[in-house]
Motif scaffolding. Structure first.
Motif, PDB file in Angstrom:
ATOM      1  N   VAL A 128      15.664 -14.979 -12.809  1.00 14.99           N
ATOM      2  CA  VAL A 128      15.308 -14.477 -14.134  1.00 14.99           C
ATOM      3  C   VAL A 128      14.150 -15.276 -14.719  1.00 14.99           C
ATOM      4  O   VAL A 128      13.221 -14.715 -15.319  1.00 14.99           O
ATOM      5  CB  VAL A 128      16.534 -14.517 -15.058  1.00 14.99           C
ATOM      6  N   ASP A 129      14.176 -16.585 -14.555  1.00 19.49           N
ATOM      7  CA  ASP A 129      13.101 -17.411 -15.101  1.00 19.49           C
ATOM      8  C   ASP A 129      11.765 -17.093 -14.448  1.00 19.49           C
ATOM      9  O   ASP A 129      10.720 -17.045 -15.122  1.00 19.49           O
ATOM     10  CB  ASP A 129      13.441 -18.888 -14.911  1.00 19.49           C
ATOM     11  N   THR A 130      11.777 -16.871 -13.135  1.00 19.83           N
ATOM     12  CA  THR A 130      10.535 -16.519 -12.449  1.00 19.83           C
ATOM     13  C   THR A 130      10.026 -15.161 -12.893  1.00 19.83           C
ATOM     14  O   THR A 130       8.822 -14.952 -13.062  1.00 19.83           O
ATOM     15  CB  THR A 130      10.769 -16.532 -10.931  1.00 19.83           C
ATOM     16  N   TYR A 131      10.930 -14.218 -13.090  1.00 18.65           N
ATOM     17  CA  TYR A 131      10.538 -12.884 -13.536  1.00 18.65           C
ATOM     18  C   TYR A 131       9.896 -12.932 -14.923  1.00 18.65           C
ATOM     19  O   TYR A 131       8.875 -12.292 -15.182  1.00 18.65           O
ATOM     20  CB  TYR A 131      11.758 -11.971 -13.535  1.00 18.65           C
ATOM     21  N   LYS A 132      10.477 -13.705 -15.843  1.00 19.37           N
ATOM     22  CA  LYS A 132       9.914 -13.822 -17.189  1.00 19.37           C
ATOM     23  C   LYS A 132       8.577 -14.551 -17.166  1.00 19.37           C
ATOM     24  O   LYS A 132       7.671 -14.239 -17.950  1.00 19.37           O
ATOM     25  CB  LYS A 132      10.897 -14.552 -18.089  1.00 19.37           C
ATOM     26  N   MET A 133       8.425 -15.521 -16.265  1.00 20.00           N
ATOM     27  CA  MET A 133       7.169 -16.260 -16.182  1.00 20.00           C
ATOM     28  C   MET A 133       6.031 -15.371 -15.687  1.00 20.00           C
ATOM     29  O   MET A 133       4.877 -15.529 -16.100  1.00 20.00           O
ATOM     30  CB  MET A 133       7.343 -17.470 -15.260  1.00 20.00           C
ATOM     31  N   VAL A 134       6.349 -14.409 -14.830  1.00 20.35           N
ATOM     32  CA  VAL A 134       5.314 -13.512 -14.318  1.00 20.35           C
ATOM     33  C   VAL A 134       4.814 -12.563 -15.397  1.00 20.35           C
ATOM     34  O   VAL A 134       3.613 -12.286 -15.511  1.00 20.35           O
ATOM     35  CB  VAL A 134       5.868 -12.733 -13.109  1.00 20.35           C
ATOM     36  N   TYR A 135       5.726 -12.058 -16.232  1.00 19.92           N
ATOM     37  CA  TYR A 135       5.367 -11.047 -17.228  1.00 19.92           C
ATOM     38  C   TYR A 135       5.247 -11.612 -18.645  1.00 19.92           C
ATOM     39  O   TYR A 135       5.305 -10.856 -19.618  1.00 19.92           O
ATOM     40  CB  TYR A 135       6.414  -9.932 -17.230  1.00 19.92           C
ATOM     41  N   GLU A 136       5.052 -12.921 -18.775  1.00 16.14           N
ATOM     42  CA  GLU A 136       4.919 -13.484 -20.117  1.00 16.14           C
ATOM     43  C   GLU A 136       3.539 -13.211 -20.714  1.00 16.14           C
ATOM     44  O   GLU A 136       3.374 -13.230 -21.940  1.00 16.14           O
ATOM     45  CB  GLU A 136       5.203 -14.981 -20.077  1.00 16.14           C
ATOM     46  N   ASN A 137       2.532 -12.984 -19.887  1.00 17.89           N
ATOM     47  CA  ASN A 137       1.188 -12.682 -20.371  1.00 17.89           C
ATOM     48  C   ASN A 137       1.052 -11.181 -20.608  1.00 17.89           C
ATOM     49  O   ASN A 137       1.554 -10.368 -19.832  1.00 17.89           O
ATOM     50  CB  ASN A 137       0.132 -13.153 -19.376  1.00 17.89           C
ATOM     51  N   SER A 138       0.346 -10.815 -21.660  1.00 17.84           N
ATOM     52  CA  SER A 138       0.171  -9.406 -22.021  1.00 17.84           C
ATOM     53  C   SER A 138      -1.236  -8.943 -21.683  1.00 17.84           C
ATOM     54  O   SER A 138      -2.190  -9.729 -21.710  1.00 17.84           O
ATOM     55  CB  SER A 138       0.444  -9.201 -23.523  1.00 17.84           C
ATOM     56  N   ILE A 139      -1.376  -7.646 -21.383  1.00 13.69           N
ATOM     57  CA  ILE A 139      -2.666  -7.022 -21.094  1.00 13.69           C
ATOM     58  C   ILE A 139      -3.111  -6.267 -22.342  1.00 13.69           C
ATOM     59  O   ILE A 139      -2.417  -5.352 -22.809  1.00 13.69           O
ATOM     60  CB  ILE A 139      -2.559  -6.064 -19.894  1.00 13.69           C
TER      61      ILE A 139
END
Length: 229
Positions: A128-139
């Motif tokens: 879960v932590d890795t998943y949130k780290m990947v999508y923490e930046n917004s486009i």
């Protein structure tokens, strides 16, 4: 085992298998001790390759293996030269007491086959932590082309149109006075001996006997027998 009078439990069989594998290939500590030497040997035999090894340095504890990334130079150059600009990632879980996940980056070669680019062994990938780290930046969205700032660079022209391989074209319709090439079975080409021959539904035909236009053509050597009853 029953015939020999020996009773072996599943736990005892598992321990015997583990001892046999350790005696043949060595235990995990023995295999991981050659990890840095393995990376150095790859760099020596394949110059230009990228090998990265990550470790987990615990406070006042042993150094544990965390991840490893390998990209051979031949795979790197082959992808840049001839493969399509597309990279896919495959992942599979590793069996064993230490676990882990094997990730493979692949491309598509000119023959539409899978081309390996690099592979990596990781531990914390599907978490879960890795998943949130990947999508923490917004486009952020962009404006319309009317609001873009001009750069002043000469715009490129579109690429040349190349005809793709496909079904051959149907022969075009030729004129009545245009010679037609005919191919034989052996591949030789010869011209039509009678290029002025009219095709079906083209022009007016004349009768060979009365020479009147619009009459059906009658062969010269045709004999008609009339039967009178």
């Amino acid at each position: 085992m029953v015939e020999l009078g020996v009773n072996v439990t599943p736990h005892q069989a598992y321990k015997c298998k583990k001892l046999a594998l350790e005696d043949e290939t060595g235990n995990a500590d023995f295999q991981y001790s050659f990890l840095w030497d393995y990376a150095q040997e790859i760099r020596r035999t394949n110059p230009g390759s990228t090998i990265l090894i990550g470790t987990d340095n615990q406070h006042n504890g042993p150094v544990l293996f965390d991840r490893m990334y390998i990209c051979l130079n031949a795979c790197k150059v082959g992808f840049c030269r001839g493969c399509r600009p597309l990279i896919g990632v495959y992942g599979t879980h590793l069996k064993g007491p230490h676990g882990g996940i094997l990730l493979t980056a692949v491309g598509v070669d000119p023959n539409n086959n899978i081309f390996p680019i690099a592979y990596e062994v990781v531990d914390a990938w599907y978490k879960v932590d890795t998943y949130k780290m990947v999508y923490e930046n917004s486009i952020l969205p962009i404006n319309g082309k009317d609001e873009w700032e001009p750069t002043g660079i000469t715009p490129p022209l579109p690429p040349k149109i190349g005809r793709q391989a496909g079904r051959p074209h149907i022969a075009r319709r030729r004129e009545s006075d245009e010679p037609v090439e005919k191919k034989r079975k052996r591949g030789k080409v010869r011209l039509n001996p009678n290029p002025h021959k009219l095709k079906r539904r083209q022009g007016l035909s004349k009768c060979n006997k009365c020479h009147k236009p619009g009459q059906p053509v009658r062969p010269k050597n045709l004999s008609i027998d009339v039967l009178i009853i």
